[in-house]
Design an enzyme around this catalytic site. Structure first.
Site, PDB file in Angstrom:
ATOM      1  N   TYR A 176     -10.565 -10.660   0.072  1.00 18.77           N
ATOM      2  CA  TYR A 176      -9.209 -11.174   0.288  1.00 18.77           C
ATOM      3  C   TYR A 176      -8.717 -12.015  -0.890  1.00 18.77           C
ATOM      4  CZ  TYR A 176      -8.212  -9.909   5.163  1.00 18.77           C
ATOM      5  OH  TYR A 176      -7.920  -9.241   6.313  1.00 18.77           O
ATOM      6  N   LYS A 189     -22.975  -4.963   4.248  1.00 17.97           N
ATOM      7  CA  LYS A 189     -23.358  -3.622   3.808  1.00 17.97           C
ATOM      8  C   LYS A 189     -24.335  -3.784   2.650  1.00 17.97           C
ATOM      9  CE  LYS A 189     -21.624   0.102   4.394  1.00 17.97           C
ATOM     10  NZ  LYS A 189     -22.219   1.311   5.057  1.00 17.97           N
ATOM     11  N   ASP A 249     -21.202  -1.203   9.574  1.00 12.78           N
ATOM     12  CA  ASP A 249     -20.745   0.021  10.252  1.00 12.78           C
ATOM     13  C   ASP A 249     -21.554   0.263  11.520  1.00 12.78           C
ATOM     14  OD1 ASP A 249     -22.998   0.534   8.701  1.00 12.78           O
ATOM     15  OD2 ASP A 249     -22.370   2.542   8.078  1.00 12.78           O
ATOM     16  N   ASP A 279     -12.438  -9.198   9.848  1.00 13.67           N
ATOM     17  CA  ASP A 279     -11.084  -8.815  10.250  1.00 13.67           C
ATOM     18  C   ASP A 279     -11.148  -7.569  11.134  1.00 13.67           C
ATOM     19  OD1 ASP A 279      -8.229  -8.899  10.200  1.00 13.67           O
ATOM     20  OD2 ASP A 279      -8.261  -7.286   8.703  1.00 13.67           O
ATOM     21  N   ASP A 332     -10.901  -7.287  15.599  1.00 16.06           N
ATOM     22  CA  ASP A 332      -9.917  -6.475  16.333  1.00 16.06           C
ATOM     23  C   ASP A 332     -10.632  -5.541  17.309  1.00 16.06           C
ATOM     24  OD1 ASP A 332      -7.767  -7.564  14.909  1.00 16.06           O
ATOM     25  OD2 ASP A 332      -6.767  -5.626  14.708  1.00 16.06           O
TER      26      ASP A 332
END
Ligand code: IPM
Ligand code: MG
Length: 368
Positions: A142, A192, A225, A249, A253
């Protein structure tokens, strides 16, 4: 003693509507519990751009640095999509997070019993769910440099940089371990590390902080993932999840939908303690400005109201009063009240934003 101070930034879209309901709750605490807050209100996002040509003025930024807590509604809308990146509504929010150094973003995903049937997942998968995602909020892709859209030969190249320092990882890891100790003592860290060096460092530092300072907490690591997959397969395996800014983020959600609606989920963004011992803090719903339903009284104010409950708990040390407010929300849902986002096929009549707020206030009254 002076009253604790709150800066309210309703923002754009449904922000002002849901914040109006939070105002009723704040007034209730003043009138009925003797907890009077000094409340000021200001602009952030698109509305600030319309008024001042910037999504956050320096004056508002300075005010946010001084108050005990900031409450934010939502920012953004299609009207501002074409604006230059530097003045987009979202930049106002990102500036608040960065300059207040709110590195730990707490996003609880709790499934209220009354809504277990409403989730797109089976009720036994989500019933009783209570997990906490801690998203690193002030670094990563970000904010990393270099960034931008540059010209390379005859084509454009978009660049963002994922970057984490050891100390940035260490401080958010500590937040996660501290919180886990107050919950079920389990942390799962997601990155990751199989493809990103920043993920390798993330995993190492989280493990080091664990071994040196929190060996009593159960720690596991997962690729982000796979974490997304596990969150939908069996979310109750998790207690606290700690992850970076972008993965957080996305995963938050996803976690939000486990609970039925994005309209239910609050968040707290916390930084280092101020001189008075309270953490720098900003509270906001996880949902966005929902321009498609703005101004129609359809929005669900619960996420914003529960964000104020988090303020009671984390900024003002009023855990029992936060419980009271959360129980009032639970009671209203158990009575069958639903805003439009919580209506499925069953054809129930939705209540308006204001009716939901009033019903929660009535439950607060009943709790005395
Ligand atoms: C969130 C939002 C923000 C983010 C946007 C509005 C900048 O999606 O808080 O999750 O990406 O962090
Ligand atoms: Mg988001």
């Amino acid at each position: 003693m002076t009253n604790p101070s709150l800066l309210i930034l309703p923002g754009d879209g449904i922000g002002p509507e849901v914040m109006a309901e939070v105002r009723k709750i704040i007034d209730w605490y003043g009138a009925k519990r003797g907890m009077v807050f000094d409340v000021s209100e200001d602009l952030v996002g698109g509305c600030a751009y319309d008024a001042h040509g910037t999504p956050l003025t320096d004056e508002t930024m300075a005010k946010a640095q001084e108050v005990d807590a900031v409450l934010l509604g939502a920012v953004g809308g299609p009207k501002y999509d074409k604006l230059d990146f530097s003045v987009k509504p979202e930049r106002g929010l990102l500036r608040l997070r960065k300059e207040m150094d709110l590195y730990a973003n707490l996003r609880p995903a709790q499934c209220f019993d009354a809504l277990a049937d409403f989730s797109s997942l089976k009720a036994d998968v989500v019933g009783g769910l209570d997990i906490m995602i801690i998203r690193e909020l002030t670094s990563g892709v970000y904010f990393g440099e270099p960034r931008g859209i540059i010209k390379e030969g005859n084509e454009r190249v978009g660049i963002n940089t994922q970057r984490y320092t050891e100390s940035e990882i260490a401080r958010v890891a500590r937040s996660a371990f501290e919180l886990a100790r107050k919950r079920n003592n389990k942390v799962c860290s997601m990155e990751k590390a199989n493809v990103m060096e920043s993920g390798v460092l993330w995993r190492d530092v989280v493990q080091e902080i664990h071994d040196a300072e929190y060996p009593d907490v159960e720690l596991s690591h997962m690729y982000a993932d796979a974490g997304a997959m596990q969150l939908t397969r069996w979310p109750k395996q998790f207690d606290v999840i700690v992850t970076d800014n972008l993965f957080g983020d996305l995963l938050s959600d996803l976690a939000a939908m486990l609970t039925g609606s994005l309209g239910m989920l609050p968040s707290a963004s916390l930084g280092a303690p101020m001189a008075n011992g309270r953490p720098k803090a900003l509270y906001e719903p996880v949902h966005g400005s929902a321009p498609d339903i703005a101004g129609q009284g359809k929005a669900n104010p619960i996420a914003c109201i529960l964000s104020f409950a988090m303020a009671l708990r984390y900024s003002f040390d009023q855990g029992a009063e936060a419980d009271r407010l959360e129980q009032a929300v639970e009671a209203v849902l158990a009575d069958g009240l639903r805003t439009a986002d919580l209506i499925g096929e069953e054809g129930r009549e939705p209540v308006s934003t204001a009716e939901m707020g009033d019903a929660i206030v009535a439950k607060l009254d009943a709790s005395l």
